[in-house]
Scaffold this active site. Structure first.
Site, short mmCIF file in Angstrom:
data_model
loop_
_atom_site.label_atom_id
_atom_site.label_comp_id
_atom_site.label_asym_id
_atom_site.label_seq_id
_atom_site.Cartn_x
_atom_site.Cartn_y
_atom_site.Cartn_z
N ASN A 42 1.05 -1.22 -0.05
CA ASN A 42 0.04 -0.05 -0.08
C ASN A 42 1.07 1.26 -0.04
OD1 ASN A 42 -1.82 2.25 0.69
ND2 ASN A 42 -2.49 1.37 2.54
N TRP A 43 0.85 1.95 -1.25
CA TRP A 43 1.97 3.15 -1.20
C TRP A 43 1.47 4.33 -0.58
CZ3 TRP A 43 4.18 2.93 -6.76
CH2 TRP A 43 5.17 1.69 -7.16
N LYS A 44 0.13 4.25 -0.19
CA LYS A 44 -0.54 5.48 0.48
C LYS A 44 -0.37 6.49 -0.41
CE LYS A 44 0.12 3.05 4.83
NZ LYS A 44 0.40 3.48 6.17
N HIS A 60 -9.30 1.32 5.43
CA HIS A 60 -8.00 1.27 5.95
C HIS A 60 -8.29 2.40 7.15
CE1 HIS A 60 -4.08 2.51 6.82
NE2 HIS A 60 -3.62 1.30 6.18
N GLU A 67 -6.40 4.52 8.27
CA GLU A 67 -6.14 5.93 7.96
C GLU A 67 -7.46 6.72 7.04
OE1 GLU A 67 -2.46 5.39 5.88
OE2 GLU A 67 -1.64 5.00 8.06
N GLU A 91 -5.22 -5.23 11.04
CA GLU A 91 -4.18 -4.30 11.02
C GLU A 91 -4.37 -3.42 12.43
OE1 GLU A 91 -2.31 -2.98 7.12
OE2 GLU A 91 -3.97 -1.81 7.42
N GLY A 107 3.28 1.76 10.78
CA GLY A 107 4.22 2.73 10.75
C GLY A 107 4.80 2.97 12.07
N SER A 137 3.83 -2.82 10.30
CA SER A 137 5.07 -2.65 10.50
C SER A 137 5.88 -4.04 10.05
CB SER A 137 5.75 -2.17 11.95
OG SER A 137 5.25 -1.13 12.12
N GLY A 149 5.06 1.14 4.68
CA GLY A 149 6.37 1.92 4.44
C GLY A 149 7.06 1.01 3.93
C1 PEP Z 1 -0.64 0.01 6.45
O1 PEP Z 1 -1.03 1.09 6.55
O2 PEP Z 1 -1.64 -0.73 5.97
C2 PEP Z 1 0.61 -0.65 6.89
C3 PEP Z 1 0.52 -2.13 7.34
O3 PEP Z 1 1.57 0.35 7.09
P1 PEP Z 1 2.98 -0.02 7.71
O4 PEP Z 1 3.53 -1.16 6.99
O5 PEP Z 1 4.04 1.23 7.40
O6 PEP Z 1 2.96 -0.21 9.22
#
Ligand code: PEP
Length: 253
Positions: free
Chosen positions: A10-12, A93, A95, A164, A170, A210, A232
């Site tokens: 997921n490049w966000k 998600h 976010e 998640e 993150g 993460s 990330g």
């Molecule tokens: C995400 O936002 O879906 C995610 C898992 O981010 P990260 O890997 O950066 O924790």
């Protein structure tokens, strides 16, 4: 794991055309790991270009509007992203829930519109640290899913769940394998109840939060973990591919 592990980046809100070289590198290397299904969700602006340049990996979107076309300035609906080359969409998600106040009911409407447009769906769920510390994580996540899950009879291949925990996104913190196994087991129980055991068995439950090359193998070898949703670490082909390698090794265990 019932099916090939599914590793989704997921490049966000990251990436201009300069990122296409990372997509090409991921695509080239993914051909060596055919036991793993690899996909990326770039921002809307890059979906078509990634679709054109990367033939082996799946391309998806990070959100969509639930409605048909019309007067919704700045929005993009499911048929539009499908037309651009997306094969799946990430919905719910944390976010989006936090930044845009998305409710489970809205997410349910988005899922139905994405399925109508022929897309596969990755439905995200997860609790805050306060909820986990209060001992309410499982009840919270199951309530999120109950409210958002689509009503269709056969979810095979069209539905993926991503657990998640918000406190792991993150932050460099990950849930323990025991915590992940317990939550994924509870989610599996809900899917069994909702769709029946046979259909439920086709639905992969990803872990996200993460995931990095150095913890991927352990996480992906955890019972009921069918892959990873990666934020990330998906922005660099090298790191993302390290996770794909971890998935391939976990598959052999
Ligand atoms: C995400 O936002 O879906 C995610 C898992 O981010 P990260 O890997 O950066 O924790």
């Amino acid at each position: 794991m019932a099916e090939r592990p599914y590793i989704v980046g997921n490049w966000k809100m990251n990436g201009t055309r300069a990122m296409l070289s990372e997509a090409r590198a991921i695509d080239r290397a993914a051909q060596r790991y055919m036991k793993v299904e690899v996909a990326v969700a770039p921002p809307y602006t890059l979906i078509h270009a990634v679709h054109k340049e990367a033939e082996q990996i799946g391309v998806g979107a990070q959100d969509c509007h639930p409605g048909a076309e019309g007067a919704h300035t700045g929005d993009i609906n499911a048929s539009m992203i499908a037309d651009a080359g997306a094969k799946f969409v990430i919905l719910g998600h944390s976010e989006r829930r936090q930044d845009h106040g998305e409710t489970d009911e809205l997410i349910n409407a988005k899922i139905e519109s994405a399925l109508d447009a022929g897309l596969r769906v990755i439905l995200c769920c997860g609790e805050t640290l306060e909820t986990r510390d209060a001992g309410e994580a499982e009840a919270f996540v199951l309530a999120q899913l109950k409210a958002a899950l689509p009503a269709f009879q056969d979810p095979a291949e069209r539905l993926t769940i991503a657990y998640e925990p918000i406190w792991a996104i993150g932050t460099g913190r990950t849930a323990t394998p025991d915590d992940i196994a317990a939550m994924h087991g509870a989610i599996r129980g809900l899917l069994d109840e909702t769709y029946g055991a046979e259909a439920s068995a086709q639905v992969r439950i990803l872990y996200g939060g993460s995931v990095k090359p150095d913890n991927a193998r352990e996480i992906l070898a955890t019972p009921e973990v069918g892959g990873a949703l990666v934020g990330g670490a998906s922005l660099s082909a090298e790191n993302f591919l390290g996770i794909v390698v971890g998935a391939s090794e976990a598959e052999e265990v």
